[in-house]
Write a protein that holds these residues in place. Structure first.
Motif, mmCIF file in Angstrom:
data_model
loop_
_atom_site.group_PDB
_atom_site.id
_atom_site.type_symbol
_atom_site.label_atom_id
_atom_site.label_comp_id
_atom_site.label_asym_id
_atom_site.label_seq_id
_atom_site.Cartn_x
_atom_site.Cartn_y
_atom_site.Cartn_z
ATOM 1 N N PRO A 1 -4.195 2.285 -5.574
ATOM 2 C CA PRO A 1 -3.870 1.105 -4.776
ATOM 3 C C PRO A 1 -3.871 -0.150 -5.644
ATOM 4 C CG PRO A 1 -6.073 1.896 -4.244
ATOM 5 C CD PRO A 1 -5.443 2.905 -5.161
ATOM 6 N N CYS B 1 -10.360 1.456 -2.873
ATOM 7 C CA CYS B 1 -10.432 0.002 -3.053
ATOM 8 C C CYS B 1 -11.874 -0.463 -3.247
ATOM 9 C CB CYS B 1 -9.802 -0.706 -1.856
ATOM 10 S SG CYS B 1 -7.998 -0.596 -1.799
ATOM 11 N N CYS C 1 0.805 -1.223 0.000
ATOM 12 C CA CYS C 1 0.000 0.000 0.000
ATOM 13 C C CYS C 1 0.839 1.275 0.000
ATOM 14 C CB CYS C 1 -0.929 0.016 1.218
ATOM 15 S SG CYS C 1 -2.262 -1.196 1.122
ATOM 16 N N CYS D 1 -5.275 -3.648 -1.772
ATOM 17 C CA CYS D 1 -6.699 -3.735 -1.434
ATOM 18 C C CYS D 1 -7.022 -5.060 -0.755
ATOM 19 C CB CYS D 1 -7.556 -3.528 -2.672
ATOM 20 S SG CYS D 1 -7.490 -1.826 -3.310
ATOM 21 N N SER E 1 -8.446 -5.342 3.032
ATOM 22 C CA SER E 1 -9.748 -5.957 3.281
ATOM 23 C C SER E 1 -9.750 -6.791 4.560
ATOM 24 C CB SER E 1 -10.178 -6.816 2.088
ATOM 25 O OG SER E 1 -9.407 -7.996 2.007
#
Length: 98
Positions: A48, A90, A36, A53, A57
């Protein structure tokens, strides 16, 4: 001496992230954090990546929010405002707001 102490902490954090994928911060691995970094580094942040991403998450967003006013992030070349934009970039449906 204080500046040296801060520099030592930053070097230690970066070294630990680079040397161990087992190191996690807010449920993000060192590898995920590094994925990132291009998206949160000024002046021209990249979009990104899929790896970023994916790592984000699984992150504890409330934990990550606790770093938003940290003086450590800018010293590592991370813009906290750009970092706060990552969940939206994202395309997370229920992105946490700090």
């Amino acid at each position: 001496m204080e500046a040296f102490g801060k520099l030592a902490i930053v070097a230690l954090v970066l070294a630990s992230l680079a040397s161990s994928n087992a190191q996690t911060i807010c449920n993000m691995s060192g590898e995920g954090l590094m994925a990132c970094k291009p998206a949160v580094s000024p002046p021209n942040p990249a979009p990104p990546s899929a790896a970023c991403c994916s790592a984000l998450s699984h992150a504890d967003m409330h934990c990550l929010c606790s770093y938003r006013n940290s003086k450590l992030l800018p010293s590592m070349g991370i813009d906290p405002n750009l970092a706060l934009q990552l969940p939206k970039k994202c395309k997370f449906p229920n992105a946490a707001h700090c």
